[in-house]
Design an enzyme around this catalytic site. Structure first.
Site, PDB file in Angstrom:
ATOM      1  N   ASP A  74      -9.945 -30.117  47.579  1.00 41.79           N
ATOM      2  CA  ASP A  74     -10.841 -29.483  46.163  1.00 41.79           C
ATOM      3  C   ASP A  74     -10.342 -28.162  45.223  1.00 41.79           C
ATOM      4  OD1 ASP A  74     -12.425 -31.084  47.099  1.00 41.79           O
ATOM      5  OD2 ASP A  74     -13.698 -30.090  49.347  1.00 41.79           O
ATOM      6  N   GLU A 248     -20.442 -38.153  39.724  1.00 43.19           N
ATOM      7  CA  GLU A 248     -20.309 -38.024  40.766  1.00 43.19           C
ATOM      8  C   GLU A 248     -20.826 -36.771  41.339  1.00 43.19           C
ATOM      9  OE1 GLU A 248     -21.227 -39.833  44.830  1.00 43.19           O
ATOM     10  OE2 GLU A 248     -20.839 -40.829  43.116  1.00 43.19           O
ATOM     11  N   GLU A 367       8.439 -13.523  50.510  1.00 45.96           N
ATOM     12  CA  GLU A 367       7.763 -14.360  51.698  1.00 45.96           C
ATOM     13  C   GLU A 367       8.167 -14.819  52.309  1.00 45.96           C
ATOM     14  OE1 GLU A 367       5.585 -12.150  52.990  1.00 45.96           O
ATOM     15  OE2 GLU A 367       6.185 -10.798  51.431  1.00 45.96           O
ATOM     16  N   GLU A 369       6.565 -17.605  53.980  1.00 50.03           N
ATOM     17  CA  GLU A 369       5.906 -18.354  53.601  1.00 50.03           C
ATOM     18  C   GLU A 369       5.403 -18.895  52.453  1.00 50.03           C
ATOM     19  OE1 GLU A 369       3.296 -14.479  54.264  1.00 50.03           O
ATOM     20  OE2 GLU A 369       5.403 -15.097  54.986  1.00 50.03           O
TER      21      GLU A 369
END
Length: 639
Positions: A74, A248, A367, A369
């Protein structure tokens, strides 16, 4: 993605023996887990063999899905201050339903290297909610970030829309109102702020609803209204008399060149992505066709659309990672170009993903990450703030794409910790077994959050390359990495012109143009120290450094500095004051960006310094556009 990358994608529960972080280090950020279970090793082998067929010389390597350390779903992208912030859901490992307990945030300046900011909001953020951290969207207004999400209301058992709020795009977020904003059992909120300032909240499955939000973004005027789901407006579905249109769920509403777009998940199941357009925010809508056909191994899909740095991007999810499927999904992105008449072309899922928008600067602190592709590693909250890479085992690696070394790097530093005997970081170019340009030895430090900085020489890192961190050592978990940074040679493009740019040497090299300058140990962005400027009496009062002897006329310089306010939400910027022939001019080095006391914000930009005559003074400033709020800076680079 090559064969080595695929075969080393690991899964969480294999490292269960490692002790968790202390509770004081968690900072309300849920730690990540490895994808899947040991039993999925057979799946990895099959996937790797299939991928090997496609990995012939010259074939582009995969960067989709864009997150490999956990399952994500999402996508909700937001462009803010020169970065894309991506807000996602989090499918739990091994889910057989939409088991989702928290949301996640990532960000990127180049669309391929994504920084993991952890989980700044969860179901537990909302005291009235009991479950289901499903698809939401974050928008920015009035200096604050509002995250609209569907969760299950404990009292009624219905799905309801809550609102999280934060002064920072990466959180932490708190419950803005202590109750649902709206509740009717339907899901998937999206928000449009129109050109006239009126904001609209849309949501719904099986219907499509909207309300007009008030300027405070946490209340609304009037009552929820339904948008008529006509076949002219949303297409014709066959075989389901109770759902005659294609709509939907998962609406994504935005405005472009005066036209309103509603991009949505269509016709369950499996879903494809369709879209409609309208002359106004509430219609009338006209169905325009398919954006993304039914593809991938997830029976749902969810759109997010943005424009960034001159390009248009479409975010979606699929089940492309090992162990992936309808309840273990992964977010991906494609770049696209609108047709001349404003219609959206048909977009297919790819493993290549979007091209890199620019390059990554290795000479500022990055970083650990920040990742284009990860194999085997996880991320977790760091005791020094933010996140770190952990659960590293022998043979794991991280790819960082498009790293611009320029004329050459001479050394590499990394912030590391290890409760075992450590290991090694191999620095390789353009492949996990590519050219070796340096090796750093990581010692045992006595704890997974007991940090030290290691440095090693680098040779042969010039030009622009994909950088691979290949981790080697003994068995089991080796070490953690919090951040890394290269240093350039004398006269090279890599050298930071700022003395004590990491602020670890107190106030050395720095001065104040008004106010009181001091070195502090909290808060810090990286390492153990930062600078504080307090007692400011004018907006131009700030942290300064003389760079007169270091500038070259007509040269472009890249600036990066992390800023955090002591109070309020001022707009901060970096500026270069240039004095030549008795005249002072001011060059804005970075766009102004809102900073807050809740977290660190990176100011970054590139500008060309030029002057006529003799240069007699050049001063690097960090200041605010207005106001006198105190602030902190850390990890500053000007090169």
């Amino acid at each position: 993605m090559d064969l080595d990358e695929m075969t080393h994608i690991k899964v969480p529960d294999e490292a269960a023996a490692r002790p968790p972080l202390p509770a004081t280090a968690l900072m309300n950020v849920a730690s990540s887990r490895r994808l899947g279970l040991t039993s999925r090793r057979a799946v990895l082998v099959i996937v790797a063999l299939l991928c090997a067929v496609a990995m012939l010389p010259g074939t582009a390597r995969a960067d989709n899905p864009i997150v490999q350390t956990i399952y994500t779903a999402d996508p909700a992208p937001l462009v803010h201050n020169g970065r894309v912030y991506l807000y996602t859901g989090h499918d739990e490992d091994g889910s057989t339903y939409f088991t989702m307990k928290d949301w996640r945030v990532w960000s990127s300046a180049d669309m391929v290297n994504w920084t993991d900011h952890g989980s700044p909001m969860s179901v537990a953020t909302f005291s009235w909610a009991s479950a289901d951290a499903w698809a939401g969207q974050t928008v920015y207004r009035n200096g604050r970030f509002y995250w609209y999400v569907p969760v299950k209301d404990r009292a009624s058992g219905q799905m309801a829309i809550g609102v999280g709020v934060s002064n920072s795009p990466t959180g932490p977020f708190t419950d803005a109102i202590g109750r649902p904003l709206v509740r009717n059992g339907e899901i998937d909120p999206t928000v449009l702020i129109d050109d006239d300032g009126q904001a609209y909240l849309y949501w719904g499955n099986p219907n499509l609803w909207y309300v007009r939000l008030n300027a405070d973004m946490i209340s609304y005027s009037g009552s929820p209204a339904q948008i008529p789901l006509t076949t002219a407006g949303f297409g014709t579905r066959t075989g389901n008399t109770s759902r005659p249109t294609l709509y939907e769920e998962g609406p994504w509403v935005y405005k472009r060149n005066g036209l309103y777009y509603n991009v949505f998940a269509a016709k369950c199941c499996s879903e494809f992505i369709g879209y409609s357009t309208a002359p106004g925010p509430t219609g009338p809508w006209t169905y325009r066709g398919t954006v993304m056909p039914t593809q991938g191994s997830s029976f749902t899909n969810h759109p997010g659309v943005i424009d960034f740095n001159g390009g248009s991007y479409f975010f979606y999810h699929n089940g492309a990672l090992p162990g992936g499927g309808g309840f273990t999904r992964s977010v991906a992105v494609e770049k696209f170009t609108y047709n001349a008449d404003g219609t959206i072309p048909t977009i297919s899922m790819t493993t290549t993903g979007a091209p890199q928008a620019g390059t990554l600067n290795p000479y500022v602190r990055q970083e650990a990450e920040t990742i284009a592709w990860a194999s085997g590693v996880e991320t977790e909250p760091s005791g020094e703030g933010g996140m770190n890479v952990g659960w590293i085992e022998n043979g794991d690696h991280i790819k960082v794409k498009g790293v611009a070394f320029g004329s050459g790097a001479t050394s590499f530093s990394a912030r590391v910790a290890s409760a075992t005997s450590g290991g090694r970081i191999e620095l390789r170019l353009d492949g996990v077994n590519g050219t070796l340009v340096g090796t750093c030895t990581v010692p045992g430090t006595g704890g997974w959050q007991t940090w030290t900085t290691v440095t090693c020489p680098v040779n042969g890192a010039t030009g622009t390359h994909d950088l691979y961190f290949k981790y080697t050592g003994g068995s089991g978990n080796l070490f953690n990495v919090n951040w890394w940074q290269f240093t350039g040679g004398t006269g090279g493009t890599g050298g930071n012109l700022l003395t004590n740019g990491d602020l670890e040497s107190g106030t050395t090299g720095w001065a104040a143009s008004g106010g009181t300058l001091s070195s502090v140990t909290s808060p810090v962005h990286g390492g153990g120290r930062a600078l504080s400027i307090a007692g400011r009496t004018a907006s131009w009062n700030g942290t300064t450094q003389d760079v007169t002897a270091k500038l070259t006329n007509g040269t472009s310089y890249t600036t990066s500095v992390w800023v955090r306010s002591q109070s309020g939400t001022p707009s901060a910027k970096a500026t270069l004051a240039i004095t030549a022939n008795g005249t002072t001019s001011y060059l804005q080095l970075t766009p102004a960006a809102t900073v807050s006391s809740g977290g660190w914000t990176q100011l970054t930009g590139t500008a060309t310094a030029s002057w006529s005559g003799t240069l007699t003074g050049a001063t690097f400033y960090v200041e605010t556009a207005a106001g006198t709020d105190g602030f902190f800076i850390d990890d500053a680079s000007f090169q």
